[in-house]
Design a protein around this motif. Structure first.
Motif, PDB file in Angstrom:
ATOM      1  N   ALA A  38       0.830  -1.208   0.000  1.00  0.00           N
ATOM      2  CA  ALA A  38       0.000   0.000   0.000  1.00  0.00           C
ATOM      3  C   ALA A  38       0.864   1.258   0.000  1.00  0.00           C
ATOM      4  CB  ALA A  38      -0.948  -0.011   1.198  1.00  0.00           C
ATOM      5  N   GLU A  39       1.894   1.267   0.826  1.00  0.00           N
ATOM      6  CA  GLU A  39       2.788   2.420   0.876  1.00  0.00           C
ATOM      7  C   GLU A  39       3.489   2.633  -0.458  1.00  0.00           C
ATOM      8  OE1 GLU A  39       5.363   1.825   4.235  1.00  0.00           O
ATOM      9  OE2 GLU A  39       3.841   2.534   5.647  1.00  0.00           O
ATOM     10  N   ALA A  40       3.875   1.543  -1.123  1.00  0.00           N
ATOM     11  CA  ALA A  40       4.545   1.663  -2.420  1.00  0.00           C
ATOM     12  C   ALA A  40       3.620   2.270  -3.468  1.00  0.00           C
ATOM     13  CB  ALA A  40       5.042   0.287  -2.879  1.00  0.00           C
ATOM     14  N   VAL A  41       2.357   1.895  -3.455  1.00  0.00           N
ATOM     15  CA  VAL A  41       1.390   2.477  -4.402  1.00  0.00           C
ATOM     16  C   VAL A  41       1.198   3.959  -4.093  1.00  0.00           C
ATOM     17  CG1 VAL A  41      -0.998   2.434  -5.212  1.00  0.00           C
ATOM     18  CG2 VAL A  41       0.236   0.285  -4.878  1.00  0.00           C
ATOM     19  N   LEU A  42       1.070   4.315  -2.799  1.00  0.00           N
ATOM     20  CA  LEU A  42       0.909   5.718  -2.430  1.00  0.00           C
ATOM     21  C   LEU A  42       2.117   6.553  -2.830  1.00  0.00           C
ATOM     22  CD1 LEU A  42      -0.752   5.341   1.083  1.00  0.00           C
ATOM     23  CD2 LEU A  42      -1.840   6.186  -1.003  1.00  0.00           C
ATOM     24  N   VAL A  43       3.314   6.028  -2.605  1.00  0.00           N
ATOM     25  CA  VAL A  43       4.534   6.741  -2.982  1.00  0.00           C
ATOM     26  C   VAL A  43       4.593   6.919  -4.498  1.00  0.00           C
ATOM     27  CG1 VAL A  43       7.057   6.562  -3.090  1.00  0.00           C
ATOM     28  CG2 VAL A  43       5.864   6.106  -0.942  1.00  0.00           C
ATOM     29  N   ALA A  44       4.285   5.872  -5.239  1.00  0.00           N
ATOM     30  CA  ALA A  44       4.311   5.962  -6.711  1.00  0.00           C
ATOM     31  C   ALA A  44       3.286   6.978  -7.206  1.00  0.00           C
ATOM     32  CB  ALA A  44       4.049   4.593  -7.321  1.00  0.00           C
ATOM     33  N   GLU A  95       0.748  13.157   2.905  1.00  0.00           N
ATOM     34  CA  GLU A  95       0.616  12.429   4.160  1.00  0.00           C
ATOM     35  C   GLU A  95       0.099  11.022   3.933  1.00  0.00           C
ATOM     36  OE1 GLU A  95      -0.399  16.363   6.847  1.00  0.00           O
ATOM     37  OE2 GLU A  95      -1.854  14.775   6.659  1.00  0.00           O
ATOM     38  N   GLY A  96       0.124  10.554   2.714  1.00  0.00           N
ATOM     39  CA  GLY A  96      -0.444   9.276   2.364  1.00  0.00           C
ATOM     40  C   GLY A  96       0.246   8.069   2.958  1.00  0.00           C
ATOM     41  N   ARG A  97       1.398   8.277   3.547  1.00  0.00           N
ATOM     42  CA  ARG A  97       2.114   7.133   4.105  1.00  0.00           C
ATOM     43  C   ARG A  97       1.632   6.764   5.505  1.00  0.00           C
ATOM     44  NH1 ARG A  97       6.388  10.272   1.811  1.00  0.00           N
ATOM     45  NH2 ARG A  97       7.010   9.362  -0.149  1.00  0.00           N
ATOM     46  N   ASN A  98       0.710   7.522   6.059  1.00  0.00           N
ATOM     47  CA  ASN A  98       0.235   7.274   7.421  1.00  0.00           C
ATOM     48  C   ASN A  98      -1.267   7.030   7.406  1.00  0.00           C
ATOM     49  OD1 ASN A  98       2.801   7.833   8.699  1.00  0.00           O
ATOM     50  ND2 ASN A  98       2.468   9.931   8.058  1.00  0.00           N
ATOM     51  N   PRO A  99      -1.703   5.804   7.206  1.00  0.00           N
ATOM     52  CA  PRO A  99      -3.141   5.540   7.116  1.00  0.00           C
ATOM     53  C   PRO A  99      -3.911   6.019   8.337  1.00  0.00           C
ATOM     54  CG  PRO A  99      -1.900   3.622   6.433  1.00  0.00           C
ATOM     55  CD  PRO A  99      -0.909   4.603   7.021  1.00  0.00           C
ATOM     56  N   ASP A 100      -5.012   6.672   8.077  1.00  0.00           N
ATOM     57  CA  ASP A 100      -5.886   7.168   9.136  1.00  0.00           C
ATOM     58  C   ASP A 100      -6.845   6.044   9.492  1.00  0.00           C
ATOM     59  OD1 ASP A 100      -8.173  10.004   9.355  1.00  0.00           O
ATOM     60  OD2 ASP A 100      -7.780   8.360  10.727  1.00  0.00           O
ATOM     61  N   ARG A 101      -6.619   5.384  10.586  1.00  0.00           N
ATOM     62  CA  ARG A 101      -7.397   4.199  10.970  1.00  0.00           C
ATOM     63  C   ARG A 101      -8.849   4.540  11.309  1.00  0.00           C
ATOM     64  NH1 ARG A 101      -4.184   0.193   9.098  1.00  0.00           N
ATOM     65  NH2 ARG A 101      -2.084   0.563   9.786  1.00  0.00           N
TER      66      ARG A 101
END
Length: 110
Positions: A38-44, A95-101
């Motif tokens: 998920a983090e890789a997709v957000l970073v890309a 801020e996409g690397r920090n999922p808001d639970r």
């Protein structure tokens, strides 16, 4: 050789862009593999948006869940179904690397 999460994330975003999609969603298991993906997709997606400022921005939202919990899986799917993409909800761009639970998702540019 196992492909890195970064390469997979970049390939997913590239496919979405080639398909002219404005929005993408990632449902993933909340473990080290799912989080890395998920983090890789957000970073890309962030990198794509930063490089292509004159084009439409790709909005990506993630929906984590615990694989052992049917309730969490259902909640993540329901959150996806109810997602109405806009440019002013969810996490701020960058801020996409920090999922808001709290809402079971976070996003890039959404």
């Amino acid at each position: 050789t196992i492909t890195s999460d970064a390469a997979i994330g970049a390939a997913v975003v590239e496919l979405w862009v080639e398909l002219n999609l404005a929005y993408g969603a990632v449902l993933y298991v909340s473990d080290s593999y799912g989080i890395g993906y998920a983090e890789a997709v957000l970073v890309a997606a962030e990198e794509h948006n930063l490089k292509n400022t004159t084009e439409a921005q790709l909005v990506v939202k993630t929906f984590p869940f615990d694989a052992e919990s049917d309730e969490q899986i259902q909640r993540a799917v329901e959150s996806l179904k109810n997602w109405e993409p806009t440019n002013n909800t969810g996490c701020a761009k960058g801020e996409g690397r920090n999922p808001d639970r709290r809402d079971y998702g976070c996003s890039v540019n959404n």
